[in-house]
Design an enzyme around this catalytic site. Structure first.
Site, PDB file in Angstrom:
ATOM      1  N   SER A  25      -2.145   6.484  -6.542  1.00  0.00           N
ATOM      2  CA  SER A  25      -3.258   6.461  -5.593  1.00  0.00           C
ATOM      3  C   SER A  25      -4.042   5.181  -5.804  1.00  0.00           C
ATOM      4  O   SER A  25      -3.622   4.300  -6.543  1.00  0.00           O
ATOM      5  CB  SER A  25      -4.181   7.656  -5.811  1.00  0.00           C
ATOM      6  OG  SER A  25      -4.708   7.577  -7.128  1.00  0.00           O
ATOM      7  N   TYR A  58      -3.306   7.089  -1.102  1.00  0.00           N
ATOM      8  CA  TYR A  58      -4.484   7.894  -0.785  1.00  0.00           C
ATOM      9  C   TYR A  58      -5.604   7.557  -1.756  1.00  0.00           C
ATOM     10  O   TYR A  58      -5.381   6.994  -2.825  1.00  0.00           O
ATOM     11  CB  TYR A  58      -4.150   9.391  -0.823  1.00  0.00           C
ATOM     12  CG  TYR A  58      -3.671   9.872  -2.173  1.00  0.00           C
ATOM     13  CD1 TYR A  58      -4.571  10.392  -3.102  1.00  0.00           C
ATOM     14  CD2 TYR A  58      -2.331   9.802  -2.530  1.00  0.00           C
ATOM     15  CE1 TYR A  58      -4.140  10.822  -4.347  1.00  0.00           C
ATOM     16  CE2 TYR A  58      -1.890  10.230  -3.761  1.00  0.00           C
ATOM     17  CZ  TYR A  58      -2.798  10.742  -4.670  1.00  0.00           C
ATOM     18  OH  TYR A  58      -2.369  11.156  -5.902  1.00  0.00           O
TER      19      TYR A  58
END
Length: 139
Positions: A25, A58
């Site tokens: 991430s 993300y």
């Protein structure tokens, strides 16, 4: 029909850490998330200005006020501490919403502190040596 439109970006952030062994991430200072209207778990594209790499991942919320922009997991092969990146989000909106959408553009300094907010995706960083493309229409 839905259109995928530019929603926000954090422009020219400095990567503060990169670790292959963290869960994949990007960790971003909560102050920057607020400024860019980003939520934990939201899909973002990362463009590395330093080496041209592009990836999507993300968001994980980082400590507020820390300036953290941390690349986690396999992406650490592509993006390294000290690299300049653009973190971009998009929204899927109706045609009418797309025509009214005003993106959030967050300009930061070398310490990833907000120096200017705007809505023009082609606006250069205030006070920098960057220039607007001569072909770009002012938003």
């Amino acid at each position: 029909m839905l259109r995928t439109m530019f929603k926000s970006k954090i422009h020219r952030a400095t990567v503060t850490q990169a670790d292959l062994h963290y869960v994949g991430s990007v960790t971003i200072d909560a102050d920057l998330l607020d400024a860019a209207d980003l939520l934990p778990g939201e899909l973002v594209h990362i463009v590395d200005i330093t080496n041209g790499a592009r990836l999507e991942t993300y968001v994980i919320e980082g400590e507020r006020g820390s300036g953290v922009v941390g690349i986690n997991g396999a992406a650490a092969h592509l993006v390294h501490p000290g690299d300049l990146v653009i973190i971009i989000s998009y929204a899927q909106v109706s045609d009418a919403e797309a025509r009214a959408l005003r993106p959030r553009v967050v300009h930061v300094d070398r310490d990833n502190r907000v120096v200017a907010l705007g809505a023009d995706p082609a606006e250069p960083v205030p006070g920098s040596d960057q220039a607007r493309s001569p072909q770009a229409v002012t938003a």
